[in-house]
Scaffold this motif. Structure first.
Motif, short mmCIF file in Angstrom:
data_model
loop_
_atom_site.label_atom_id
_atom_site.label_comp_id
_atom_site.label_asym_id
_atom_site.label_seq_id
_atom_site.Cartn_x
_atom_site.Cartn_y
_atom_site.Cartn_z
N ASP A 97 0.83 -1.20 0.00
CA ASP A 97 0.00 0.00 0.00
C ASP A 97 0.87 1.25 0.00
N PRO A 98 0.38 2.34 -0.58
CA PRO A 98 1.04 3.64 -0.39
C PRO A 98 0.92 4.01 1.08
N PHE A 99 1.78 4.90 1.54
CA PHE A 99 1.70 5.32 2.94
C PHE A 99 2.11 6.77 3.09
N ARG A 100 1.78 7.31 4.25
CA ARG A 100 2.13 8.68 4.61
C ARG A 100 2.60 8.65 6.06
N VAL A 101 3.70 9.34 6.36
CA VAL A 101 4.21 9.40 7.73
C VAL A 101 4.89 10.75 7.94
N GLU A 102 4.77 11.28 9.16
CA GLU A 102 5.43 12.54 9.50
C GLU A 102 6.65 12.24 10.35
N VAL A 103 7.76 12.91 10.01
CA VAL A 103 8.99 12.75 10.78
C VAL A 103 9.59 14.12 11.06
N GLN A 104 10.31 14.22 12.16
CA GLN A 104 11.02 15.44 12.50
C GLN A 104 12.50 15.22 12.21
N THR A 105 13.11 16.19 11.57
CA THR A 105 14.52 16.04 11.19
C THR A 105 15.33 17.26 11.65
N GLY A 106 16.62 17.08 11.65
CA GLY A 106 17.53 18.21 11.78
C GLY A 106 17.72 18.76 10.38
N GLY A 107 17.76 20.05 10.24
CA GLY A 107 17.92 20.66 8.93
C GLY A 107 19.37 21.02 8.65
N ALA A 108 19.67 21.30 7.42
CA ALA A 108 21.01 21.72 7.05
C ALA A 108 21.38 23.01 7.75
N ASP A 109 20.36 23.82 8.09
CA ASP A 109 20.58 25.09 8.77
C ASP A 109 20.64 24.93 10.29
N GLY A 110 20.55 23.68 10.79
CA GLY A 110 20.63 23.42 12.22
C GLY A 110 19.29 23.48 12.93
N ARG A 111 18.23 23.88 12.23
CA ARG A 111 16.91 23.96 12.85
C ARG A 111 16.15 22.67 12.62
N ARG A 112 15.28 22.32 13.58
CA ARG A 112 14.43 21.14 13.45
C ARG A 112 13.33 21.45 12.44
N ARG A 113 13.00 20.47 11.62
CA ARG A 113 11.95 20.64 10.62
C ARG A 113 11.09 19.40 10.63
#
Length: 163
Positions: A97-113
């Motif tokens: 099945d297709p899926f969708r999920v949300e994740v939090q990452t560190g960004g290249a600029d150092g901010r969480r996204r």
């Protein structure tokens, strides 16, 4: 005038270069299409390990371009979200099945996204397996949700004080 083939594609009768068509159904063809995309895109194998992050994705989250995609992925995604990613992927991959999920990452600029990843099963060659997908930055929406929740909590606290 017939189209002329060039290394990067072909020229139409007016001299415009059109993109080369990758072989459909192959990882190489899919990577070729995704690499030029202006949005973050990815591919993972049958076990959910990242095997490809396009340039837009690496620019967004960081990564030197030399590290394997799975290493970059594990280093930027919040560990709790890695577990959630794994559970979501496993559930979807059992039935393709297709899926969708949300994740939090560190960004290249150092901010969480925050990113919403959407995955679609790969098709074509039998050994392709895995999924490919996109990553949409939903950080501003998450900030708005949090601000609305905090405002609602403050109003509830005020109402409780007045009772």
């Amino acid at each position: 005038m017939a189209a002329q083939r060039t290394r990067k594609g072909s020229r139409d009768g007016r001299g415009h270069v059109t993109a080369a068509r990758p072989r459909s159904g192959t990882r190489e063809g899919l990577r070729g299409m995704l690499e030029g995309a202006p949005f973050p895109a990815w591919m993972c194998d049958r076990e959910g390990r990242m095997i490809y992050l396009n340039g837009a994705f690496r620019s967004a989250v960081g990564g030197d371009g030399e590290s394997p995609p799975s290493t970059v992925w594990r280093s930027v995604v919040d560990p709790r979200d890695l577990e959630h990613w794994g559970r979501t992927f496993q559930s979807a991959s059992v039935v393709l099945d297709p899926f969708r999920v949300e994740v939090q990452t560190g960004g290249a600029d150092g901010r969480r996204r925050w990113y919403q990843l959407r995955g679609i099963p790969c098709s074509g060659e039998p050994d392709t397996g895995g999924y490919w997908g996109t990553a949409v930055d939903i950080t501003s929406g998450k900030w708005r949700e949090n601000a609305a929740r905090e405002t609602e909590d403050r109003y509830k606290a005020l109402a409780d004080v007045q009772d």
